[in-house]
Design an enzyme around this catalytic site. Structure first.
Site, PDB file in Angstrom:
ATOM      1  N   ASP A   9      -4.480  14.614   0.618  1.00  0.00           N
ATOM      2  CA  ASP A   9      -5.260  15.863   0.301  1.00  0.00           C
ATOM      3  C   ASP A   9      -5.372  16.809   1.529  1.00  0.00           C
ATOM      4  O   ASP A   9      -5.498  16.229   2.723  1.00  0.00           O
ATOM      5  CB  ASP A   9      -6.601  15.296  -0.001  1.00  0.00           C
ATOM      6  N   ASP A 102      -3.850  21.079  -4.181  1.00  0.00           N
ATOM      7  CA  ASP A 102      -3.876  20.569  -2.830  1.00  0.00           C
ATOM      8  C   ASP A 102      -4.030  19.105  -2.723  1.00  0.00           C
ATOM      9  O   ASP A 102      -4.380  18.360  -1.793  1.00  0.00           O
ATOM     10  CB  ASP A 102      -5.275  21.066  -2.164  1.00  0.00           C
ATOM     11  N   GLU A 103      -3.605  18.118  -3.647  1.00  0.00           N
ATOM     12  CA  GLU A 103      -3.722  16.841  -3.632  1.00  0.00           C
ATOM     13  C   GLU A 103      -2.674  16.253  -4.318  1.00  0.00           C
ATOM     14  O   GLU A 103      -2.256  16.445  -5.398  1.00  0.00           O
ATOM     15  CB  GLU A 103      -4.985  16.098  -3.768  1.00  0.00           C
TER      16      GLU A 103
END
Length: 381
Positions: A9, A102-103
């Site tokens: 992340d 974003d992960e």
């Protein structure tokens, strides 16, 4: 064989991107969002210390942290950086799932015989930071649930491994809020019967939880006991959703075509939000009466908002329709999908607009996708 699943992340992603663009913002309490009537899309650790959280109204956030600097946000930059990070990771792992902008999840099962999974993951994280300047955290464990919780516990810039024999001792003392599927309603319900940490939840009879929460109760019990067999789904930019309409009679009525296109966009956007997708590209297709076909497409910042995507759709329609000839078919497609929430890109939206989207989606979920919508989209010719 014991699985080796990594959750990775990017830390305070939007904030980190803004600090890359403007290094003087390092250490400054930041809120990424849109205007006094908007909501917090992301916030720095400096503001979280005062209780600021994502999805909080910006007015409330500024009351908690008056010194915070509010930045509108640059979704195009965030989208581009996300693509760059994806490419870096994708080159180095056998199976990658892009869970959101974003992960990421990675399945490294069986790789220990060639490399140490923890060392390999560390090198990937270092490669991301070296090539992009973005801070990133990860956790390595036996499944997606435990690794995701582990990443949250390791931030900021954390490196964490939870081996199989340590899963229960890691999970037990944590709040049930740490389990990804536990929202405020579920938390309040379980709190009222004295269940606040994961150990208490794991020791509840599974049939009692099933009676209390239905199918979700059984799934929640598994997660509390560190059980999650969900596979890592390979990431592909080719995922798309689309709609097409062939007219019963070829038409040159642009107003009617726009009305139809508006309704199609609205239905597809509801599908995006319902299935928790964001799109990064829009494609418009028209077919003339002589069967010649024109397509136009463009990249867009990750979004699932009707009003944003409708604007791109109309612009592409104007570029595609270049002949004074009747149209036989109109189609629209959203591609480059990633999992993500609607709120991720609401830098300009007000609390009222967000509430409107949520209310309309609830009505559509109950009565059908066409039960409510823009007046322009309901005038189908």
């Amino acid at each position: 064989m014991t699985r080796s699943i990594v959750h990775m992340d990017l830390d305070t992603y939007f904030v980190s991107c803004e600090r890359l663009k403007n290094p003087s913002l390092k250490g400054v309490p930041l809120i990424i969002g849109g205007g006094d009537r908007g909501v917090v899309a992301s916030c720095s650790y400096e503001t979280r210390y005062f209780g600021v959280r994502s999805a909080m109204p910006i007015k409330m956030a500024l009351r908690l942290c008056p010194e915070a600097k509010v930045i509108k946000g640059d979704m195009e930059m965030y989208s581009n950086m996300s693509h760059t990070v994806t490419e870096i990771i994708q080159e180095k792992v056998p199976v990658l799932e892009k869970a959101s902008i974003d992960e990421f999840y990675m399945d490294l099962s069986g790789m220990d015989k060639f490399f140490g999974c923890y060392q390999w993951t560390t090198e990937i994280a270092e490669s991301v930071s070296k090539n992009t300047g973005l801070p990133i955290s990860f956790a390595l464990s036996t499944n997606k649930t435990v690794s995701k919780i582990g990443t949250g516990e390791s931030k900021p810039i954390g490196r964490f491994e939870i081996q199989e024999q340590n899963v229960k001792s890691f999970l037990n003392p944590l709040s049930i809020k740490k389990i990804p599927m536990v929202g405020n309603v579920t938390f309040q319900l379980l709190s009222r019967i004295g269940i606040r940490n994961i150990q208490s939840l794991s020791e509840m009879p599974v049939d009692v939880l099933h009676q209390l929460l239905g199918k979700n109760g059984s799934e929640l019990w598994k997660k509390a006991n560190g059980i999650d067999e969900t596979p890592v789904i390979p990431y592909s930019e080719r995922k798309s959703i689309s709609k097409e309409h062939t007219f019963t009679q070829d038409t040159i009525d642009i107003s009617g075509i726009k009305s139809l296109l508006s309704g199609m966009v609205e239905q597809l956007c509801f599908q995006l939000r319902k299935e928790k997708w964001l799109t990064s590209a829009v494609v418009i297709k028209i077919r003339y009466s002589n069967f010649d076909t024109e397509t136009k497409q463009c990249k867009v910042p990750y979004t699932s908002s009707d009003h944003i995507l409708l604007q791109y759709a109309f612009e592409l329609l104007a570029k595609a329709y270049t002949r004074r000839m009747r149209i036989r078919l109109i189609g629209i497609k959203f591609t480059g999908l990633v999992n993500g929430c609607h709120q991720m890109n609401l830098f300009e939206d007000t609390e009222e607009l967000i509430s409107l989207y949520q209310t309309m989606d609830k009505i559509k979920m109950r009565f059908g996708a066409t039960s409510v919508g823009r007046a322009s989209g309901l005038i189908i010719k």
